[in-house]
Design a protein around this motif. Structure first.
Motif, mmCIF file in Angstrom:
data_model
loop_
_atom_site.group_PDB
_atom_site.id
_atom_site.type_symbol
_atom_site.label_atom_id
_atom_site.label_comp_id
_atom_site.label_asym_id
_atom_site.label_seq_id
_atom_site.Cartn_x
_atom_site.Cartn_y
_atom_site.Cartn_z
ATOM 1 N N ALA A 193 0.818 -1.207 0.000
ATOM 2 C CA ALA A 193 0.000 0.000 0.000
ATOM 3 C C ALA A 193 0.853 1.259 0.000
ATOM 4 N N VAL A 194 1.973 1.210 0.718
ATOM 5 C CA VAL A 194 2.838 2.382 0.804
ATOM 6 C C VAL A 194 3.701 2.523 -0.444
ATOM 7 N N LEU A 195 4.328 1.419 -0.841
ATOM 8 C CA LEU A 195 5.218 1.430 -2.004
ATOM 9 C C LEU A 195 4.914 0.199 -2.856
ATOM 10 N N PRO A 196 4.114 0.341 -3.906
ATOM 11 C CA PRO A 196 3.772 -0.804 -4.749
ATOM 12 C C PRO A 196 5.019 -1.500 -5.300
ATOM 13 N N GLU A 197 4.879 -2.768 -5.581
ATOM 14 C CA GLU A 197 6.024 -3.575 -6.027
ATOM 15 C C GLU A 197 6.704 -2.982 -7.256
ATOM 16 N N VAL A 198 5.933 -2.433 -8.179
ATOM 17 C CA VAL A 198 6.545 -1.877 -9.391
ATOM 18 C C VAL A 198 7.459 -0.695 -9.052
ATOM 19 N N VAL A 199 7.083 0.086 -8.040
ATOM 20 C CA VAL A 199 7.917 1.213 -7.611
ATOM 21 C C VAL A 199 9.194 0.705 -6.951
ATOM 22 N N ARG A 200 9.057 -0.312 -6.108
ATOM 23 C CA ARG A 200 10.228 -0.873 -5.428
ATOM 24 C C ARG A 200 11.179 -1.522 -6.426
ATOM 25 N N ARG A 201 10.627 -2.206 -7.418
ATOM 26 C CA ARG A 201 11.464 -2.870 -8.413
ATOM 27 C C ARG A 201 12.253 -1.850 -9.224
ATOM 28 N N GLN A 202 11.604 -0.754 -9.619
ATOM 29 C CA GLN A 202 12.286 0.272 -10.390
ATOM 30 C C GLN A 202 13.408 0.909 -9.562
ATOM 31 N N ALA A 203 13.129 1.164 -8.282
ATOM 32 C CA ALA A 203 14.149 1.753 -7.406
ATOM 33 C C ALA A 203 15.338 0.807 -7.247
ATOM 34 N N ALA A 204 15.066 -0.492 -7.119
ATOM 35 C CA ALA A 204 16.152 -1.461 -6.983
ATOM 36 C C ALA A 204 17.014 -1.507 -8.236
ATOM 37 N N GLN A 205 16.398 -1.412 -9.399
ATOM 38 C CA GLN A 205 17.157 -1.400 -10.650
ATOM 39 C C GLN A 205 18.002 -0.139 -10.775
ATOM 40 N N ASP A 206 17.435 0.990 -10.370
ATOM 41 C CA ASP A 206 18.195 2.249 -10.380
ATOM 42 C C ASP A 206 19.414 2.142 -9.477
ATOM 43 N N TYR A 207 19.227 1.523 -8.310
ATOM 44 C CA TYR A 207 20.332 1.392 -7.359
ATOM 45 C C TYR A 207 21.430 0.495 -7.920
ATOM 46 N N GLU A 208 21.050 -0.596 -8.557
ATOM 47 C CA GLU A 208 22.048 -1.497 -9.143
ATOM 48 C C GLU A 208 22.886 -0.785 -10.190
ATOM 49 N N ARG A 209 22.253 0.028 -11.025
ATOM 50 C CA ARG A 209 22.999 0.771 -12.049
ATOM 51 C C ARG A 209 23.909 1.813 -11.403
ATOM 52 N N TRP A 210 23.389 2.494 -10.376
ATOM 53 C CA TRP A 210 24.170 3.521 -9.690
ATOM 54 C C TRP A 210 25.370 2.911 -8.986
ATOM 55 N N LEU A 211 25.191 1.730 -8.399
ATOM 56 C CA LEU A 211 26.254 1.093 -7.624
ATOM 57 C C LEU A 211 27.420 0.669 -8.506
ATOM 58 N N ILE A 212 27.149 0.369 -9.744
ATOM 59 C CA ILE A 212 28.230 0.029 -10.676
ATOM 60 C C ILE A 212 29.178 1.211 -10.837
ATOM 61 N N ARG A 213 28.615 2.418 -10.842
ATOM 62 C CA ARG A 213 29.434 3.624 -11.005
ATOM 63 C C ARG A 213 30.020 4.105 -9.678
ATOM 64 N N ASN A 214 29.452 3.633 -8.561
ATOM 65 C CA ASN A 214 29.885 4.101 -7.240
ATOM 66 C C ASN A 214 30.065 2.915 -6.300
ATOM 67 N N PRO A 215 31.006 2.015 -6.594
ATOM 68 C CA PRO A 215 31.118 0.775 -5.815
ATOM 69 C C PRO A 215 31.576 0.982 -4.370
#
Length: 280
Positions: free
Chosen positions: A109-131
């Motif tokens: 209800a607070v954060l739908p799965e699609v929102v959480r999934r998109q945020a997780a993908q953004d973090y994975e891409r960001w972490l590659i550049r900022n290990p």
């Protein structure tokens, strides 16, 4: 930046590291030097209000689009020390822990799965550049994790009852070298006397985190928004760091009874806080 609202956001507590300005590389050092001269620096309450406001749109914003350019600043004997908020990074890290904190229907209800999934993908891409990225701030809700108290001493405790519109304040500040020394001593004692468990695991984790910062940094344990939920009398009588230190020293001396008494005081004190969480 204007405040999102004047509503007080309770519950979070914080463990922060303030690093000397000179330890930051350019151009970040110059940014923080200019920032430290600002008279209108926002507070942790402002950060919380902004984060809550991001949950109001549809769909909600799980983490900020851009990293925060704000920080907490201290002047320590004439040396400017900075604790960057890094709200976006901390949002990603907190998002990974929500599944353990909230029931699935509430989380959806607070954060739908699609929102959480998109945020997780953004973090994975960001972490590659900022290990090597790491936060300067750790937070907890409705509690101060017991292993945080190992880092500080009762003599470093600062309590203010507050008055009028000024809230109460309870915090500890200690030099980084002292915090690391206490962690190392406590770990030796606990590993010699106790089985592996959350206290040892937490200390190992926080000890590794502290090693990532400049040795002349300052460590702050702040009760933060939790002071808004606890009566001033309870805060004034709260000497949890002293109880933790007493318990560990008793274990070092082989005095199980004294260690049990110190632990009992901690359990009773923080049980009352958890009871408030359940009633909320």
């Amino acid at each position: 930046m204007p405040k999102v609202s004047s509503v007080v956001v309770p519950y979070p507590t914080y463990l922060r590291v303030y690093e000397p300005l000179a330890s930051f590389p350019e151009p970040e050092r110059s940014h923080w030097a200019r920032y430290a001269r600002r008279p209108d620096r926002p507070s942790y309450q402002d950060e919380l209000r902004r984060s809550l406001a991001d949950l109001l749109p549809t769909p909600p914003m799980a983490v900020p689009v851009h990293e925060s350019s704000d920080a907490f600043v201290l002047d320590v004997d004439g040396v400017v020390c900075v604790c960057p908020w890094r709200t976006r990074l901390r949002g990603w890290l907190a998002l990974g822990e929500l599944g353990e904190e909230l029931p699935k229907p509430v989380l959806e209800a607070v954060l739908p799965e699609v929102v959480r999934r998109q945020a997780a993908q953004d973090y994975e891409r960001w972490l590659i550049r900022n290990p090597d990225a790491r936060p300067w701030i750790r937070s907890s809700t409705w509690q101060v994790p017991l292993h945080w108290f190992v880092l500080v001493g009762d003599e470093e405790r600062s309590f203010d009852k507050g008055s009028g519109e000024i809230p109460a304040m309870l915090r500890y500040r200690t030099p980084m070298v002292q915090a690391r020394r206490r962690v190392a001593r406590a770990l030796r004692t606990l590993k010699d006397t106790l089985d592996e468990g959350p206290l040892i695991d937490g200390l190992v984790d926080v000890g590794r985190w502290l090693e990532e910062f400049h040795p002349r940094s300052l460590v702050e344990l702040d009760y933060g928004g939790l002071v808004h939920t606890l009566p001033a009398g309870e805060l004034e009588d709260d000497h949890s760091a002293a109880d933790v230190a007493e318990g560990i020293e008793a274990l070092r001396q082989g005095d199980g009874a004294a260690a049990g008494e110190a632990y009992g005081r901690l359990v009773e004190r923080w049980r009352s806080v958890r009871d408030r969480r359940s009633a909320n």
